[in-house]
Motif scaffolding. Structure first.
Motif, mmCIF file in Angstrom:
data_model
loop_
_atom_site.group_PDB
_atom_site.id
_atom_site.type_symbol
_atom_site.label_atom_id
_atom_site.label_comp_id
_atom_site.label_asym_id
_atom_site.label_seq_id
_atom_site.Cartn_x
_atom_site.Cartn_y
_atom_site.Cartn_z
ATOM 1 N N VAL A 165 9.054 14.787 -10.385
ATOM 2 C CA VAL A 165 8.519 16.060 -9.902
ATOM 3 C C VAL A 165 8.087 15.901 -8.448
ATOM 4 C CG1 VAL A 165 6.182 15.561 -10.729
ATOM 5 C CG2 VAL A 165 6.891 17.921 -10.454
ATOM 6 N N ASP A 166 8.270 16.954 -7.671
ATOM 7 C CA ASP A 166 7.757 16.964 -6.300
ATOM 8 C C ASP A 166 6.241 17.075 -6.340
ATOM 9 O OD1 ASP A 166 10.220 16.835 -5.014
ATOM 10 O OD2 ASP A 166 10.460 19.018 -5.012
ATOM 11 N N ARG A 167 5.587 16.398 -5.438
ATOM 12 C CA ARG A 167 4.129 16.446 -5.378
ATOM 13 C C ARG A 167 3.626 17.873 -5.198
ATOM 14 N NH1 ARG A 167 0.076 12.407 -2.281
ATOM 15 N NH2 ARG A 167 -1.838 13.419 -2.947
ATOM 16 N N SER A 168 4.356 18.682 -4.458
ATOM 17 C CA SER A 168 3.938 20.066 -4.202
ATOM 18 C C SER A 168 3.862 20.894 -5.488
ATOM 19 C CB SER A 168 4.890 20.731 -3.212
ATOM 20 O OG SER A 168 6.190 20.806 -3.759
ATOM 21 N N LYS A 169 4.539 20.443 -6.541
ATOM 22 C CA LYS A 169 4.531 21.167 -7.818
ATOM 23 C C LYS A 169 3.352 20.770 -8.705
ATOM 24 C CE LYS A 169 8.600 23.049 -7.102
ATOM 25 N NZ LYS A 169 8.739 24.400 -6.698
ATOM 26 N N GLN A 213 0.841 -1.190 0.000
ATOM 27 C CA GLN A 213 0.000 0.000 0.000
ATOM 28 C C GLN A 213 0.879 1.244 0.000
ATOM 29 O OE1 GLN A 213 -3.289 0.264 -0.244
ATOM 30 N NE2 GLN A 213 -3.585 -1.930 -0.343
ATOM 31 N N GLY A 214 0.398 2.288 -0.614
ATOM 32 C CA GLY A 214 1.142 3.547 -0.634
ATOM 33 C C GLY A 214 1.901 3.717 -1.926
ATOM 34 N N VAL A 263 -0.391 10.363 -17.698
ATOM 35 C CA VAL A 263 -0.672 9.359 -16.679
ATOM 36 C C VAL A 263 -1.756 9.887 -15.761
ATOM 37 C CG1 VAL A 263 1.631 8.314 -16.722
ATOM 38 C CG2 VAL A 263 1.164 10.219 -15.162
ATOM 39 N N ALA A 264 -2.400 8.978 -15.053
ATOM 40 C CA ALA A 264 -3.387 9.346 -14.038
ATOM 41 C C ALA A 264 -2.835 8.930 -12.685
ATOM 42 C CB ALA A 264 -4.718 8.656 -14.309
ATOM 43 N N VAL A 265 -2.831 9.861 -11.747
ATOM 44 C CA VAL A 265 -2.285 9.620 -10.414
ATOM 45 C C VAL A 265 -3.397 9.772 -9.391
ATOM 46 C CG1 VAL A 265 -0.580 10.350 -8.725
ATOM 47 C CG2 VAL A 265 -0.073 10.533 -11.151
ATOM 48 N N LYS A 266 -3.497 8.800 -8.503
ATOM 49 C CA LYS A 266 -4.492 8.850 -7.441
ATOM 50 C C LYS A 266 -4.099 9.943 -6.445
ATOM 51 C CE LYS A 266 -5.741 4.808 -6.065
ATOM 52 N NZ LYS A 266 -5.864 3.531 -5.338
ATOM 53 N N VAL A 267 -4.961 10.918 -6.291
ATOM 54 C CA VAL A 267 -4.686 12.066 -5.418
ATOM 55 C C VAL A 267 -4.527 11.631 -3.966
ATOM 56 C CG1 VAL A 267 -5.609 14.269 -4.607
ATOM 57 C CG2 VAL A 267 -5.836 13.641 -6.999
ATOM 58 N N SER A 268 -5.241 10.594 -3.562
ATOM 59 C CA SER A 268 -5.169 10.137 -2.174
ATOM 60 C C SER A 268 -3.912 9.320 -1.887
ATOM 61 C CB SER A 268 -6.406 9.300 -1.833
ATOM 62 O OG SER A 268 -6.417 8.120 -2.621
ATOM 63 N N GLY A 269 -3.084 9.086 -2.907
ATOM 64 C CA GLY A 269 -1.872 8.292 -2.723
ATOM 65 C C GLY A 269 -0.897 8.926 -1.746
ATOM 66 N N ASN A 270 -0.113 8.073 -1.108
ATOM 67 C CA ASN A 270 0.862 8.517 -0.118
ATOM 68 C C ASN A 270 2.235 8.626 -0.785
ATOM 69 O OD1 ASN A 270 2.184 9.095 2.284
ATOM 70 N ND2 ASN A 270 2.463 6.930 2.769
ATOM 71 N N PHE A 271 2.502 9.769 -1.422
ATOM 72 C CA PHE A 271 3.793 9.969 -2.069
ATOM 73 C C PHE A 271 4.201 11.435 -1.989
ATOM 74 C CE2 PHE A 271 0.582 10.618 -5.318
ATOM 75 C CZ PHE A 271 1.049 11.692 -6.062
ATOM 76 N N ASN A 272 5.515 11.660 -1.988
ATOM 77 C CA ASN A 272 6.088 13.007 -1.979
ATOM 78 C C ASN A 272 6.619 13.396 -3.350
ATOM 79 O OD1 ASN A 272 6.971 11.418 0.609
ATOM 80 N ND2 ASN A 272 6.543 13.506 1.262
ATOM 81 N N ARG A 280 10.977 4.212 -2.172
ATOM 82 C CA ARG A 280 11.479 5.316 -1.353
ATOM 83 C C ARG A 280 12.782 5.829 -1.947
ATOM 84 N NH1 ARG A 280 9.326 6.024 3.790
ATOM 85 N NH2 ARG A 280 11.259 7.006 4.453
ATOM 86 N N LEU A 281 12.926 7.126 -1.875
ATOM 87 C CA LEU A 281 14.160 7.791 -2.264
ATOM 88 C C LEU A 281 14.553 8.659 -1.076
ATOM 89 C CD1 LEU A 281 16.260 8.265 -4.450
ATOM 90 C CD2 LEU A 281 14.809 10.071 -5.363
ATOM 91 N N GLY A 282 15.461 8.160 -0.253
ATOM 92 C CA GLY A 282 15.761 8.830 1.008
ATOM 93 C C GLY A 282 14.535 8.766 1.902
ATOM 94 N N ASN A 283 14.052 9.917 2.347
ATOM 95 C CA ASN A 283 12.853 9.969 3.190
ATOM 96 C C ASN A 283 11.573 10.160 2.390
ATOM 97 O OD1 ASN A 283 14.269 9.657 5.603
ATOM 98 N ND2 ASN A 283 14.718 11.847 5.702
ATOM 99 N N ASP A 284 11.693 10.297 1.076
ATOM 100 C CA ASP A 284 10.529 10.549 0.235
ATOM 101 C C ASP A 284 9.906 9.261 -0.289
ATOM 102 O OD1 ASP A 284 10.576 13.394 0.293
ATOM 103 O OD2 ASP A 284 12.242 13.374 -1.141
ATOM 104 N N HIS A 285 8.579 9.233 -0.281
ATOM 105 C CA HIS A 285 7.832 8.148 -0.914
ATOM 106 C C HIS A 285 7.655 8.532 -2.382
ATOM 107 C CE1 HIS A 285 6.762 6.066 2.797
ATOM 108 N NE2 HIS A 285 6.617 7.269 3.333
ATOM 109 N N VAL A 286 7.944 7.598 -3.278
ATOM 110 C CA VAL A 286 7.898 7.877 -4.717
ATOM 111 C C VAL A 286 6.835 7.019 -5.381
ATOM 112 C CG1 VAL A 286 9.213 7.965 -6.872
ATOM 113 C CG2 VAL A 286 10.371 8.392 -4.691
ATOM 114 N N GLU A 287 5.954 7.657 -6.121
ATOM 115 C CA GLU A 287 4.973 6.972 -6.957
ATOM 116 C C GLU A 287 5.558 6.932 -8.360
ATOM 117 O OE1 GLU A 287 1.460 4.995 -7.985
ATOM 118 O OE2 GLU A 287 2.270 5.464 -6.021
#
Length: 165
Positions: free
Chosen positions: A141-145, A89-90, A114-123, A94-101
């Motif tokens: 890309v960072d999720r914040s972007k 799940q998730g 691509v389609a990315v699930k917004v509720s996913g647990n990734f940085n 991982r790349l360091g402390n970041d979760h990668v989708e």
């Protein structure tokens, strides 16, 4: 037959080395030069799987269901992403402390998105693109972007990723 063995090998630094060993080392050095965090041990699996997918497609006109795995291997090799267990799940790794989708654009998709699930647990999001010539490239890309949406899935176009690196 014995002459073929001696023609295909040479003695270096106390051991016999074949030309295929030398070619493999050059291939690894190319990966390492382009991707400093490369995980060399996964390269043969990636190359074999990509070659299998391409030859199967050329032979049958159909595609194997392996492109997601190819994308994940590419991310592990090129970025040093530590992949999670299958079906965990998730995020995919991982790349360091970041979760990668990791999402893969396959060679048969009509649109490069691509389609990315917004509720996913990734940085971070890594999009791997395999084009019709079975050449592989990626953009992270960072999720914040990523743009915000109230929908459960966010569609992301390949051409929009280069801006948000």
């Amino acid at each position: 037959m014995e002459d073929d063995i001696w023609d295909g090998a040479f003695y270096d630094d106390g051991e016999w080395v074949s030309w295929s060993d030398v070619e493999e080392q050059f291939r690894y050095q190319e990966w390492r030069a382009k991707y400093p965090n490369a995980i060399r041990t996964l390269i043969p699996y990636f190359e074999d799987l990509l070659s299998l997918a391409e030859s199967y497609h050329l032979e049958t006109g159909r595609h194997l269901n392996v492109y997601g795995d190819i994308g994940e291997l590419f991310g592990a090799i090129t970025y040093g992403i530590k992949l999670n267990k299958n079906y965990a799940q998730g995020a995919d790794g991982r790349l360091g402390n970041d979760h990668v989708e990791i999402k893969t654009i396959t060679p048969f998709k009509s649109k490069d998105q691509v389609a990315v699930k917004v509720s996913g647990n990734f940085n971070k999001l890594l999009v791997v693109k395999i084009n019709a010539d079975f050449e592989v490239s990626s953009r992270m890309v960072d999720r914040s972007k990523l743009r915000k949406t109230a929908k459960p899935f966010l569609r992301i176009r390949w051409e929009d990723l280069h801006v948000a690196k």
